[in-house]
Design an enzyme around this catalytic site. Structure first.
Site, PDB file in Angstrom:
ATOM      1  N   TRP A 110       1.265  -0.952   0.273  1.00  0.00           N
ATOM      2  CA  TRP A 110      -0.215  -0.266   0.231  1.00  0.00           C
ATOM      3  C   TRP A 110       1.218   0.953  -0.147  1.00  0.00           C
ATOM      4  O   TRP A 110       0.706   2.241  -0.531  1.00  0.00           O
ATOM      5  CB  TRP A 110      -0.426  -0.091   0.915  1.00  0.00           C
ATOM      6  CG  TRP A 110      -1.773  -1.418   1.191  1.00  0.00           C
ATOM      7  CD1 TRP A 110      -2.168  -2.208   1.962  1.00  0.00           C
ATOM      8  CD2 TRP A 110      -2.548  -2.043   0.040  1.00  0.00           C
ATOM      9  NE1 TRP A 110      -2.699  -3.406   1.700  1.00  0.00           N
ATOM     10  CE2 TRP A 110      -3.093  -2.716  -0.254  1.00  0.00           C
ATOM     11  CE3 TRP A 110      -3.405  -0.953  -1.080  1.00  0.00           C
ATOM     12  CZ2 TRP A 110      -3.944  -3.768   0.089  1.00  0.00           C
ATOM     13  CZ3 TRP A 110      -4.728  -1.688  -2.412  1.00  0.00           C
ATOM     14  CH2 TRP A 110      -4.551  -3.189  -1.728  1.00  0.00           C
TER      15      TRP A 110
ATOM     16  N   ASP B 110      -1.579   6.583   6.548  1.00  0.00           N
ATOM     17  CA  ASP B 110      -2.833   5.256   5.805  1.00  0.00           C
ATOM     18  C   ASP B 110      -2.940   4.473   6.886  1.00  0.00           C
ATOM     19  O   ASP B 110      -2.211   3.580   7.213  1.00  0.00           O
ATOM     20  CB  ASP B 110      -2.318   4.759   5.013  1.00  0.00           C
ATOM     21  CG  ASP B 110      -2.990   3.612   4.567  1.00  0.00           C
ATOM     22  OD1 ASP B 110      -4.519   3.562   4.861  1.00  0.00           O
ATOM     23  OD2 ASP B 110      -3.312   3.266   3.371  1.00  0.00           O
TER      24      ASP B 110
ATOM     25  N   LYS C  65     -12.126  -2.640   6.669  1.00  0.00           N
ATOM     26  CA  LYS C  65     -11.800  -3.354   7.892  1.00  0.00           C
ATOM     27  C   LYS C  65     -12.248  -2.620   9.736  1.00  0.00           C
ATOM     28  O   LYS C  65     -12.580  -4.386  10.192  1.00  0.00           O
ATOM     29  CB  LYS C  65      -9.756  -3.353   7.924  1.00  0.00           C
ATOM     30  CG  LYS C  65      -9.560  -3.780   6.824  1.00  0.00           C
ATOM     31  CD  LYS C  65      -8.844  -2.334   6.073  1.00  0.00           C
ATOM     32  CE  LYS C  65      -8.296  -2.844   4.925  1.00  0.00           C
ATOM     33  NZ  LYS C  65      -7.875  -3.959   3.914  1.00  0.00           N
TER      34      LYS C  65
HETATM   35  C1  LIG Z   1      -3.504  -0.194   4.552  1.00  0.00           C
HETATM   36  C2  LIG Z   1      -3.844  -0.197   3.224  1.00  0.00           C
HETATM   37  N1  LIG Z   1      -4.230   1.202   2.611  1.00  0.00           N
HETATM   38  C3  LIG Z   1      -4.803   1.107   1.168  1.00  0.00           C
HETATM   39  C4  LIG Z   1      -5.701  -0.162   1.002  1.00  0.00           C
HETATM   40  C5  LIG Z   1      -6.821  -0.274  -0.308  1.00  0.00           C
HETATM   41  O1  LIG Z   1      -7.357   0.850   0.501  1.00  0.00           O
HETATM   42  P1  LIG Z   1      -8.898   0.600  -0.824  1.00  0.00           P
HETATM   43  O2  LIG Z   1      -9.261  -0.458  -1.074  1.00  0.00           O
HETATM   44  O3  LIG Z   1     -10.167   0.774   0.033  1.00  0.00           O
HETATM   45  O4  LIG Z   1      -8.161   1.924  -1.518  1.00  0.00           O
HETATM   46  C6  LIG Z   1      -5.728  -0.960   1.809  1.00  0.00           C
HETATM   47  C7  LIG Z   1      -6.261  -2.289   1.518  1.00  0.00           C
HETATM   48  O5  LIG Z   1      -6.815  -3.263   1.285  1.00  0.00           O
HETATM   49  C8  LIG Z   1      -4.839  -1.452   2.858  1.00  0.00           C
HETATM   50  O6  LIG Z   1      -4.601  -2.482   3.458  1.00  0.00           O
END
Ligand SMILES: Cc1ncc(COP(=O)(O)O)c(C=O)c1O
Length: 376
Positions: free
Chosen positions: A103, A177, A201
């Protein structure tokens, strides 16, 4: 726990059962209005109340100071990884990123795009990519830019199972994030200019994000450089109703904030519960010579996503198959690392952790002789 399985999904993850049950009722008839919660006008009095309560409950549960706006925006966390550099990385500016997993890598890619477009610079201030993210970079391995536009890091690496138990020591504004550990523990807001989290989550359904942004930071974005839908100021001004919001997602998040308050009282209590849950699983790994944790550095281990494996890929596959027969579901590790991943977010019950730990023990005793060199 009812007739439902133990769902270890990394996201969308298990929601609190009382929230689901309330939603079942409200989908049919919201508080005697004769209309279901998904059928309410986003500008009507019923939704006014839902939104006002969600904002107030979020602020109370998260102890969010008045200096920070709360936004409920669509597009998940990935949209935020895009909007942050779109708004804050401009000509002559440098943004620092900590590369601690997929991520973070994705966020770095987005930033690279705006750096090129607008003439800014992306600086990787620390990385453990070369070690396949088995640990987080130590402070003395990081090089922060003086006066960076911001430092962006991911507090919990959902895929590899790494979690920050400290805040990086930069003097620049911090954007974090927190998708996979938002409201799983208290947050010291004095460190953060912005936090964003995909809801799927710990907070609600997918496709939705919670954003907490300090007014002073928000105002640093140059005016009229991005379209209105991507301007945080517009969303703050319109209280997340610039366009038609995802009303059901906001409702579910609101119900989840109420559940946290009712069930735990405070994020300290949530943290305590999550520590107990994770300890059951890490103890099961540590007390075995069969299972191995992915994260080598114990202090970097996530309380949310516990990643481990058996001695062979064949046994991993067998483990998952057998576990499913015991209603222990969605335990497969992410394709980047394989093995197993038990995601135990706030709504995941401690009984499920106990059941998995027991299952691990019995699986080990049945299968340890299959491992080369093992004594029976
Ligand atoms: C830490 C983290 N950041 C970003 C994301 C991406 O999230 P989204 O699918 O809502 O764009 C995730 C998805 O699992 C994640 O675990």
């Amino acid at each position: 726990m009812s007739d439902r399985a133990y769902n270890f999904s990394a996201g969308p993850g298990a929601l609190p059962e009382p929230v689901i049950k309330q939603a079942q009722k409200d989908l049919w008839d919201f508080q005697g209005s004769g209309m279901g919660v998904c059928e309410l006008s986003h500008r009507g009095p019923e939704f006014d109340q839902i939104l006002a309560e969600a904002l107030a409950d979020c602020r109370e549960v998260g102890s969010i100071p008045d200096s920070h706006h709360i936004l409920f925006l669509q597009g998940g966390a990935t949209t935020q990884a895009d909007m942050v550099p779109m708004n804050f990385l401009h000509e002559g500016l440098t943004a620092d990123y900590l590369e601690t997993g997929k991520w973070a890598e994705d966020a770095i890619k987005e930033a690279g795009y705006y750096a090129k477009l607008n003439g800014g610079t992306v600086h990787i201030a620390g990385s453990t990519k070369a070690e396949n993210y088995k640990r987080l970079p130590k402070e003395n391995e990081c090089s922060y830019t003086k006066d960076a536009a911001y430092l962006l890091y991911v507090s919990n690496n959902t895929i590899f199972g790494l979690q920050y138990n400290r805040v990086p020591q930069t003097k620049s504004p911090i954007v974090c994030d927190m998708s996979s550990d938002m409201f799983s523990r208290p947050i010291d807001w004095s460190h953060f200019d912005m936090v964003y989290a995909g809801a799927q989550k710990n907070l609600g359904p997918s496709g939705q994000a919670l954003i907490v942004i300090k007014d002073e930071f928000m105002q640093k974005a140059p005016k009229d450089r991005v379209g209105r839908m991507h301007d945080y100021r517009i969303h703050a001004d319109k209280e997340s109703r610039f366009n038609t919001p995802n009303t059901f997602a906001i409702y579910l998040m609101g119900q989840t904030f109420k559940w946290i308050r009712r069930e735990f009282g405070s994020l300290d209590q949530v943290d305590q519960y999550n520590k107990e849950k994770a300890a059951i699983l890490y103890d099961a790994i540590e007390n075995s010579s069969f299972f191995e944790a992915h994260v080598t550095n114990a202090e970097d281990r996530s309380l949310m996503n516990i990643t481990f494996k058996t001695p062979t890929e064949e046994l991993d596959a067998e483990f998952l198959k057998e576990a499913a027969k015991h209603q222990l579901l969605t335990l497969a590790g992410h394709r980047q690392i394989g093995g197993m991943r038990a995601s135990v977010y706030n709504a995941f019950p401690i009984e499920g952790c106990r059941k998995l730990a027991e299952f691990m023990k019995s699986f080990e005793s049945q299968h340890r002789t299959q491992v080369a060199g093992a004594s029976a």
